[in-house]
Design a protein around this motif. Structure first.
Motif, short mmCIF file in Angstrom:
data_model
loop_
_atom_site.label_atom_id
_atom_site.label_comp_id
_atom_site.label_asym_id
_atom_site.label_seq_id
_atom_site.Cartn_x
_atom_site.Cartn_y
_atom_site.Cartn_z
N ASN A 71 10.18 6.37 11.16
CA ASN A 71 9.04 6.41 11.79
C ASN A 71 9.00 5.79 13.22
O ASN A 71 9.67 4.88 13.62
CB ASN A 71 7.88 5.71 11.32
CG ASN A 71 6.28 5.97 12.06
OD1 ASN A 71 6.01 7.08 12.10
ND2 ASN A 71 5.79 4.91 12.27
N TYR A 82 1.93 1.06 8.87
CA TYR A 82 2.50 2.51 8.62
C TYR A 82 3.22 2.34 7.34
O TYR A 82 3.01 3.26 6.30
CB TYR A 82 3.24 2.99 9.72
CG TYR A 82 4.00 4.36 9.27
CD1 TYR A 82 3.32 5.48 9.38
CD2 TYR A 82 4.99 4.42 8.68
CE1 TYR A 82 3.70 6.66 9.18
CE2 TYR A 82 5.73 5.68 8.12
CZ TYR A 82 4.98 6.93 8.27
OH TYR A 82 5.39 8.11 8.08
N HIS A 86 1.79 4.14 3.96
CA HIS A 86 2.45 5.43 3.67
C HIS A 86 3.43 5.50 2.88
O HIS A 86 4.10 6.60 2.29
CB HIS A 86 2.96 5.88 4.95
CG HIS A 86 2.00 6.60 5.99
ND1 HIS A 86 0.86 5.51 6.61
CD2 HIS A 86 1.65 7.91 6.49
CE1 HIS A 86 0.32 6.17 7.49
NE2 HIS A 86 0.43 7.57 7.28
#
Length: 293
Positions: A71, A82, A86
């Motif tokens: 990412n 994140y 995620h």
């Protein structure tokens, strides 16, 4: 842009198992990652959240059996959140070491014991670290103990602040008794200066945009190291000669001289970092008034 799709958006439905997962954020960490992973052989669920490294970081992670998610990096807290929101982890508890950290056996055992106890009310745990420089633990100059959140329940916490991110939760937190080992200079002084050049820019932007924090004497004299650190930082931001004062505090008052030459060098490095923040803050404030630096 994602090189690897996220595995999940939430961990709230993950199966609860008596173990600990690991989340390691990386960018060009081929020098540090092998030692970090070697100290995590007990962990059966390691996720490396990579910011599109250009060296052998991803190759090393996969060779060690870690899952790799990529990412684009924006901020420290943004990248950490994140990963926690995620990625679907195997376990309810997630250990979040940096790539330049090594996990000793006593810390492993303590975290696994917490994971095996479903009655624990905490959402996160902080740990102290031993900061290594020139082959030595810089115990006095590094302002030991410094507490950093390292074990979390992803669905119960949030991280804020762009550098040196801070964990918060509606549930209580705890403190681990064991330490992790921090090799913050493993990539050399060039990398250390490069990182702190970036950090000082963010610190200066925050200082230029916000008024100096209020000084609370209760914080300064608190028995808790993290509370005392916040109070002292608020005080120092209002004093002249901040870099010099920080050196005197670390080297003389906190006993950095007891760490020998490595302690002296470390105190000089940190006071230089403080000077970078002061100069960059002044630059930003002058530019706001239409003046040149």
């Amino acid at each position: 842009m994602l090189a690897t799709p996220p595995l999940a958006r939430s961990n709230s439905d993950a199966e609860v198992r008596p173990g600990v997962s690991a989340l390691i954020m990386t960018f060009n960490e081929e020098d540090n990652l092998p030692s970090c992973l070697a100290s995590l052989t007990w962990c059966d669920d390691i996720v490396v959240l990579d910011s599109f490294s250009t060296d052998r970081t991803v190759e090393i992670a996969k060779a060690a059996g870690a899952r790799v998610v990529q990412n684009a990096y924006t901020t420290e807290n943004g990248q950490r959140m994140y990963g926690l929101t995620h990625v679907l982890f195997k376990h309810q508890w997630v250990y979040t070491p940096d790539a330049d950290e090594v996990t000793p056996d006593d810390l492993r055992d303590e975290m696994l014991a917490i994971a095996r106890d479903p009655s624990r009310p905490e959402a996160f745990f902080k740990a102290r670290y031993k900061n290594m420089f020139m082959g030595k633990w810089i115990r006095h100059a590094s302002l030991y103990p410094t507490w950093i959140t390292r074990l979390v329940r992803p669905d119960k916490v949030r991280f804020d602040r762009e550098v040196h991110s801070v964990c918060s939760s509606d549930m209580p937190g705890g403190e681990l008794q064991a330490h992790f080992i921090h090799y913050s200079f493993n990539k050399g002084l060039h990398a250390w200066y490069d990182k702190h050049n970036r950090y000082s820019t963010v610190e200066a932007e925050l200082a230029a945009l916000n008024p100096p924090p209020l000084v609370h004497l209760a914080q300064i004299f608190s028995r808790r190291a993290d509370v005392r650190r916040r109070g002292l930082k608020a005080l120092v931001t209002r004093l002249p000669f901040r870099p010099t004062l920080r050196f005197i505090y670390m080297y003389v008052l906190r006993g950095g001289f007891l760490d020998g030459w490595p302690g002296y060098a470390y105190c000089r490095l940190i006071s230089g970092y403080e000077f970078m923040i002061v100069l960059k803050t002044e630059e930003l404030r002058r530019r706001e008034r239409g003046l040149r630096i």
